[in-house]
Design a protein around this motif. Structure first.
Motif, PDB file in Angstrom:
ATOM      1  N   UNK A 189      13.044  -1.093 -20.881  1.00  0.00           N
ATOM      2  CA  UNK A 189      13.721  -2.297 -20.393  1.00  0.00           C
ATOM      3  C   UNK A 189      13.339  -2.591 -18.938  1.00  0.00           C
ATOM      4  N   UNK A 190      13.233  -1.545 -18.135  1.00  0.00           N
ATOM      5  CA  UNK A 190      12.841  -1.733 -16.733  1.00  0.00           C
ATOM      6  C   UNK A 190      11.408  -2.245 -16.631  1.00  0.00           C
ATOM      7  N   UNK A 191      10.515  -1.700 -17.444  1.00  0.00           N
ATOM      8  CA  UNK A 191       9.123  -2.143 -17.417  1.00  0.00           C
ATOM      9  C   UNK A 191       9.003  -3.591 -17.906  1.00  0.00           C
ATOM     10  N   UNK A 192       9.763  -3.928 -18.944  1.00  0.00           N
ATOM     11  CA  UNK A 192       9.754  -5.312 -19.438  1.00  0.00           C
ATOM     12  C   UNK A 192      10.299  -6.251 -18.380  1.00  0.00           C
ATOM     13  N   UNK A 193      11.337  -5.805 -17.675  1.00  0.00           N
ATOM     14  CA  UNK A 193      11.918  -6.627 -16.611  1.00  0.00           C
ATOM     15  C   UNK A 193      10.914  -6.859 -15.487  1.00  0.00           C
ATOM     16  N   UNK A 194      10.150  -5.847 -15.132  1.00  0.00           N
ATOM     17  CA  UNK A 194       9.136  -5.984 -14.090  1.00  0.00           C
ATOM     18  C   UNK A 194       8.121  -7.058 -14.483  1.00  0.00           C
ATOM     19  N   UNK A 195       7.653  -7.019 -15.726  1.00  0.00           N
ATOM     20  CA  UNK A 195       6.674  -8.002 -16.195  1.00  0.00           C
ATOM     21  C   UNK A 195       7.265  -9.408 -16.158  1.00  0.00           C
ATOM     22  N   UNK A 196       8.492  -9.546 -16.646  1.00  0.00           N
ATOM     23  CA  UNK A 196       9.148 -10.856 -16.659  1.00  0.00           C
ATOM     24  C   UNK A 196       9.420 -11.339 -15.242  1.00  0.00           C
ATOM     25  N   UNK A 197       9.770 -10.422 -14.350  1.00  0.00           N
ATOM     26  CA  UNK A 197      10.043 -10.793 -12.965  1.00  0.00           C
ATOM     27  C   UNK A 197       8.788 -11.332 -12.282  1.00  0.00           C
ATOM     28  N   UNK A 198       7.651 -10.706 -12.545  1.00  0.00           N
ATOM     29  CA  UNK A 198       6.388 -11.208 -11.993  1.00  0.00           C
ATOM     30  C   UNK A 198       6.114 -12.619 -12.501  1.00  0.00           C
ATOM     31  N   UNK A 199       6.377 -12.838 -13.791  1.00  0.00           N
ATOM     32  CA  UNK A 199       6.188 -14.174 -14.364  1.00  0.00           C
ATOM     33  C   UNK A 199       7.117 -15.192 -13.705  1.00  0.00           C
ATOM     34  N   UNK A 200       8.356 -14.794 -13.429  1.00  0.00           N
ATOM     35  CA  UNK A 200       9.318 -15.685 -12.772  1.00  0.00           C
ATOM     36  C   UNK A 200       8.848 -16.033 -11.360  1.00  0.00           C
ATOM     37  N   UNK A 201       8.380 -15.034 -10.625  1.00  0.00           N
ATOM     38  CA  UNK A 201       7.901 -15.277  -9.258  1.00  0.00           C
ATOM     39  C   UNK A 201       6.729 -16.254  -9.272  1.00  0.00           C
ATOM     40  N   UNK A 202       5.795 -16.042 -10.199  1.00  0.00           N
ATOM     41  CA  UNK A 202       4.646 -16.947 -10.300  1.00  0.00           C
ATOM     42  C   UNK A 202       5.091 -18.353 -10.689  1.00  0.00           C
ATOM     43  N   UNK A 203       6.082 -18.456 -11.581  1.00  0.00           N
ATOM     44  CA  UNK A 203       6.582 -19.770 -11.997  1.00  0.00           C
ATOM     45  C   UNK A 203       7.255 -20.489 -10.832  1.00  0.00           C
ATOM     46  N   UNK A 204       8.030 -19.761 -10.041  1.00  0.00           N
ATOM     47  CA  UNK A 204       8.694 -20.373  -8.883  1.00  0.00           C
ATOM     48  C   UNK A 204       7.670 -20.822  -7.851  1.00  0.00           C
ATOM     49  N   UNK A 205       6.654 -19.988  -7.616  1.00  0.00           N
ATOM     50  CA  UNK A 205       5.600 -20.379  -6.684  1.00  0.00           C
ATOM     51  C   UNK A 205       4.841 -21.598  -7.207  1.00  0.00           C
TER      52      UNK A 205
END
Length: 229
Positions: A79-95
């Motif tokens: 779950x933590x690893x999946x969250x890391x991947x999704x978080x990177x995607x969120x950061x890129x989407x916000x940028x």
């Protein structure tokens, strides 16, 4: 174990802020989508508002995944690893969303007059003409000249030869600058929160790896870990 708990509680705090930003963006975007678009539509499109709502929902959903992993970091590493991947995607989407807004600002002022003449609805023009909430800017009529005005409110009774209201060019530019500045500040703040969440999650994963190794060694030596997380 104590060190793991400390990192765990720190992540709880950052995740709470993270989810608040997502829920806040979701609520605000939906409020915009359900309200009268004028004069906001002159600055940001409905598509950007919808993108903000979707992104806010994704942030809130990924925050739940982060909490699930943080509650049991040793047993829920996936779950933590999946969250890391999704978080990177969120950061890129916000940028990416911030980049779209920034790119729009580069050419926005030069297109205002054309937008006024050909694209903006009368409701947007009237909203700017009668806007009295912008400090330092009073009644205006038209974009550059009163001949371009929409006859409504004070402009309806305005006769160019007797009541000379200025054009709305400077008022529109001031409104757009202030509005976009707030959007940029919000996106920048969200990104800072995301970065702290990312760093804390990485630290928690590393700490749980160490904890898992100690548990594995301890079990080989015959020790038990009833309260291991």
């Amino acid at each position: 174990m104590a060190n793991l708990r400390k990192v765990q509680y720190t992540l709880y705090g950052f995740l709470a802020f993270y989810m608040i930003t997502g829920i806040g963006a979701l609520v605000l975007a939906n409020m915009w989508l359900s309200s009268e678009p004028a004069p906001r539509e002159a600055v940001i499109s409905r598509e950007i508002e919808r993108a903000g709502a979707i992104l806010g929902g994704i942030v809130a959903a990924t925050g739940i995944i982060g909490f699930v992993g943080a509650i049991g970091p040793v047993t829920r590493k996936d779950c933590l690893l999946a969250f890391i991947v999704l978080l990177i995607a969120v950061i890129l989407a916000e940028l990416g969303l911030g980049g779209v807004i920034w790119f729009k600002t580069l050419r926005m002022r030069s297109t205002f007059q054309d937008q006024w003449s050909h694209n903006w609805t009368p409701s947007i023009k009237i909203a700017f003409q009668d806007m009295d909430t912008l400090s330092g800017y009073g009644q205006c009529c038209g974009y550059l000249f009163q001949t371009e005005m929409v006859s409504a409110g004070a402009c309806e009774t305005s006769i160019p030869t007797s009541i000379a209201f200025p054009g709305c060019e400077e008022k529109i530019s001031a409104f757009a600058d202030g509005y976009l500045r707030k959007l940029f500040t919000s996106l920048f703040g969200f990104t800072i929160v995301n970065v702290f969440v990312f760093i804390t999650t990485v630290i928690l994963i590393q700490t749980r790896n160490d904890e898992e190794r100690y548990i594995r060694i301890g079990k080989k030596e015959g020790r038990t870990y009833i309260d291991s997380i």
